[in-house]
Design a protein around this motif. Structure first.
Motif, PDB file in Angstrom:
ATOM      1  N   VAL A  32      51.344 113.525 103.155  1.00 45.88           N
ATOM      2  CA  VAL A  32      49.975 113.020 103.279  1.00 45.88           C
ATOM      3  C   VAL A  32      49.734 111.878 102.291  1.00 45.88           C
ATOM      4  O   VAL A  32      49.078 110.873 102.622  1.00 45.88           O
ATOM      5  N   ALA A  33      50.283 112.002 101.072  1.00 49.82           N
ATOM      6  CA  ALA A  33      50.125 110.943 100.085  1.00 49.82           C
ATOM      7  C   ALA A  33      50.756 109.641 100.571  1.00 49.82           C
ATOM      8  O   ALA A  33      50.222 108.547 100.366  1.00 49.82           O
ATOM      9  N   ALA A  34      51.904 109.753 101.241  1.00 52.76           N
ATOM     10  CA  ALA A  34      52.578 108.558 101.748  1.00 52.76           C
ATOM     11  C   ALA A  34      51.820 107.924 102.902  1.00 52.76           C
ATOM     12  O   ALA A  34      51.847 106.699 103.088  1.00 52.76           O
ATOM     13  N   LEU A  35      51.140 108.746 103.683  1.00 59.25           N
ATOM     14  CA  LEU A  35      50.414 108.235 104.851  1.00 59.25           C
ATOM     15  C   LEU A  35      48.993 107.786 104.521  1.00 59.25           C
ATOM     16  O   LEU A  35      48.330 107.157 105.355  1.00 59.25           O
ATOM     17  N   SER A  36      48.526 108.139 103.321  1.00 55.52           N
ATOM     18  CA  SER A  36      47.123 107.847 102.969  1.00 55.52           C
ATOM     19  C   SER A  36      46.951 106.390 102.517  1.00 55.52           C
ATOM     20  O   SER A  36      46.703 106.105 101.343  1.00 55.52           O
ATOM     21  N   THR A  37      47.092 105.489 103.440  1.00 51.82           N
ATOM     22  CA  THR A  37      46.782 104.094 103.150  1.00 51.82           C
ATOM     23  C   THR A  37      45.268 103.900 103.237  1.00 51.82           C
ATOM     24  O   THR A  37      44.540 104.789 103.685  1.00 51.82           O
ATOM     25  N   SER A  46      37.344 111.965 107.469  1.00 53.01           N
ATOM     26  CA  SER A  46      36.370 112.336 108.509  1.00 53.01           C
ATOM     27  C   SER A  46      36.579 113.761 109.016  1.00 53.01           C
ATOM     28  O   SER A  46      35.724 114.300 109.716  1.00 53.01           O
ATOM     29  N   ILE A  47      37.717 114.355 108.664  1.00 49.86           N
ATOM     30  CA  ILE A  47      37.948 115.753 109.056  1.00 49.86           C
ATOM     31  C   ILE A  47      36.968 116.643 108.307  1.00 49.86           C
ATOM     32  O   ILE A  47      36.829 116.547 107.090  1.00 49.86           O
ATOM     33  N   SER A  48      36.292 117.497 109.026  1.00 49.87           N
ATOM     34  CA  SER A  48      35.258 118.339 108.414  1.00 49.87           C
ATOM     35  C   SER A  48      35.865 119.376 107.478  1.00 49.87           C
ATOM     36  O   SER A  48      36.868 120.033 107.805  1.00 49.87           O
ATOM     37  N   GLU A 200      46.850 125.057 107.077  1.00 49.79           N
ATOM     38  CA  GLU A 200      45.816 125.091 106.045  1.00 49.79           C
ATOM     39  C   GLU A 200      46.138 124.116 104.915  1.00 49.79           C
ATOM     40  O   GLU A 200      45.253 123.387 104.431  1.00 49.79           O
ATOM     41  N   LEU A 201      47.389 124.075 104.497  1.00 53.69           N
ATOM     42  CA  LEU A 201      47.794 123.134 103.447  1.00 53.69           C
ATOM     43  C   LEU A 201      47.594 121.688 103.900  1.00 53.69           C
ATOM     44  O   LEU A 201      47.137 120.838 103.119  1.00 53.69           O
ATOM     45  N   LEU A 202      47.912 121.407 105.143  1.00 60.14           N
ATOM     46  CA  LEU A 202      47.732 120.058 105.675  1.00 60.14           C
ATOM     47  C   LEU A 202      46.256 119.677 105.713  1.00 60.14           C
ATOM     48  O   LEU A 202      45.883 118.539 105.368  1.00 60.14           O
ATOM     49  N   ALA A 203      45.418 120.612 106.117  1.00 62.39           N
ATOM     50  CA  ALA A 203      43.980 120.338 106.161  1.00 62.39           C
ATOM     51  C   ALA A 203      43.435 120.056 104.759  1.00 62.39           C
ATOM     52  O   ALA A 203      42.630 119.139 104.566  1.00 62.39           O
ATOM     53  N   ILE A 204      43.890 120.832 103.776  1.00 64.91           N
ATOM     54  CA  ILE A 204      43.451 120.597 102.389  1.00 64.91           C
ATOM     55  C   ILE A 204      43.884 119.204 101.930  1.00 64.91           C
ATOM     56  O   ILE A 204      43.103 118.458 101.332  1.00 64.91           O
ATOM     57  N   ALA A 205      45.144 118.866 102.206  1.00 65.06           N
ATOM     58  CA  ALA A 205      45.662 117.560 101.769  1.00 65.06           C
ATOM     59  C   ALA A 205      44.919 116.407 102.435  1.00 65.06           C
ATOM     60  O   ALA A 205      44.624 115.392 101.782  1.00 65.06           O
ATOM     61  N   LEU A 206      44.593 116.523 103.707  1.00 62.58           N
ATOM     62  CA  LEU A 206      43.907 115.445 104.420  1.00 62.58           C
ATOM     63  C   LEU A 206      42.471 115.279 103.937  1.00 62.58           C
ATOM     64  O   LEU A 206      41.996 114.162 103.721  1.00 62.58           O
ATOM     65  N   ILE A 207      41.785 116.399 103.764  1.00 62.16           N
ATOM     66  CA  ILE A 207      40.374 116.339 103.366  1.00 62.16           C
ATOM     67  C   ILE A 207      40.223 115.795 101.946  1.00 62.16           C
ATOM     68  O   ILE A 207      39.264 115.098 101.627  1.00 62.16           O
ATOM     69  N   HIS A 208      41.194 116.079 101.078  1.00 62.49           N
ATOM     70  CA  HIS A 208      41.137 115.620  99.689  1.00 62.49           C
ATOM     71  C   HIS A 208      42.139 114.490  99.420  1.00 62.49           C
ATOM     72  O   HIS A 208      42.632 114.346  98.300  1.00 62.49           O
ATOM     73  N   CYS A 209      42.442 113.692 100.452  1.00 63.82           N
ATOM     74  CA  CYS A 209      43.465 112.657 100.305  1.00 63.82           C
ATOM     75  C   CYS A 209      43.087 111.579  99.293  1.00 63.82           C
ATOM     76  O   CYS A 209      43.964 110.870  98.774  1.00 63.82           O
TER      77      CYS A 209
END
Length: 259
Positions: A32-37, A46-48, A200-209
């Motif tokens: 997620v860190a690599a994709l978070s441009t 925008s993910i709730s 769940e881990l992916l959702a946490i990483a995306l929401i707090h990217c």
């Protein structure tokens, strides 16, 4: 889950389970860190956040259903061992009402059965290799001995009937423990459990990217909960395998001296 993991001591099993779970969390975090441009951060944000408790509840249900299977199998296995020991103890006590020669023979057969169960069947059950194909020779011979035994008084007739009932109970309890030695959480359940954890881990990483430290802390906490749950299930997964397993102690306690 593989045999080598189940045969580990609890500390080593904890190292493997926690290490694997933290490794998964690290992979998700790094991906997620690599994709978070800058272009993607807004989309990720925008993910709730309301998705997190929903995924957490689903993971909790997976853990509860899996743990319920493990606890039930372990409890029934312990009960089967206790039933077998109690039935054999009844045989030993009731044998006192038989003629001395038959009493000594019956006690010797019970001794042989317990000895074989501890030395042969328990290691086989630990490897999930125990089979119902072969009947226990000592108990089978004891049953034949009692059935063919001539009775000379009403007391011996009562003892004969009660011994036959106790031997039937011991045979049934043995069958139950052999069947339950095959019990384990299958690979599909483990896959589903960890796939839900990764979601769940992916959702946490995306929401707090946009907050790497906060994301790492949240993911670390959830990964610890996942690893703890997985360790608890894995340590009790097979009733007769591993450091936390059902021992033949009740049978050894009632084991009579060799006549």
């Amino acid at each position: 889950m593989s045999d080598w993991l189940h045969n580990l001591s609890v500390p080593w099993m904890a190292i493997v389970v926690f290490g694997f779970t933290y490794f998964l969390a690290m992979l998700v975090f790094m991906a997620v860190a690599a994709l978070s441009t800058k272009a993607r951060t807004a989309s990720f944000k925008s993910i709730s956040a309301g998705l997190l408790p929903v995924l957490g509840v689903i993971f909790g249900l997976f853990v509860a259903f899996t743990a319920a299977q493990v606890w039930s199998a372990s409890e029934h296995a312990a009960t089967a061992v206790s039933r077998e020991a109690s039935a054999l103890r009844a045989v030993i006590l009731l044998a006192g009402g038989l003629p001395p020669e038959q009493e000594a023979r019956l006690r010797s057969l019970v001794h042989d059965h317990v000895e074989e169960a501890v030395a042969v069947e328990w290691p086989m059950m630990a490897r999930q290799k125990a089979s119902l194909k072969a009947a226990p020779a000592a108990l089978t011979e004891a049953l034949r001995l009692v059935i063919s035994m001539p009775v000379q008084s009403p007391g011996q007739q009562t003892a004969q009937r009660e011994i036959i009932t106790a031997l039937d109970t011991a045979l049934d309890a043995r069958r139950q423990r052999l069947i339950l030695s095959q019990s384990e959480v299958n690979s599909i359940k483990w896959w589903c459990l960890y796939i839900q954890a990764v979601c769940e881990l992916l959702a946490i990483a995306l929401i707090h990217c946009d907050n790497r430290l906060g994301s790492a802390i949240a993911m670390g906490l959830f990964a610890t909960g996942v690893a703890t749950s997985a360790l608890l299930i894995a340590a009790h997964d097979r009733p007769f395998t591993g450091q936390i397993s059902i021992a033949p102690t009740p049978l050894l306690q009632i084991m009579p001296d060799k006549g």
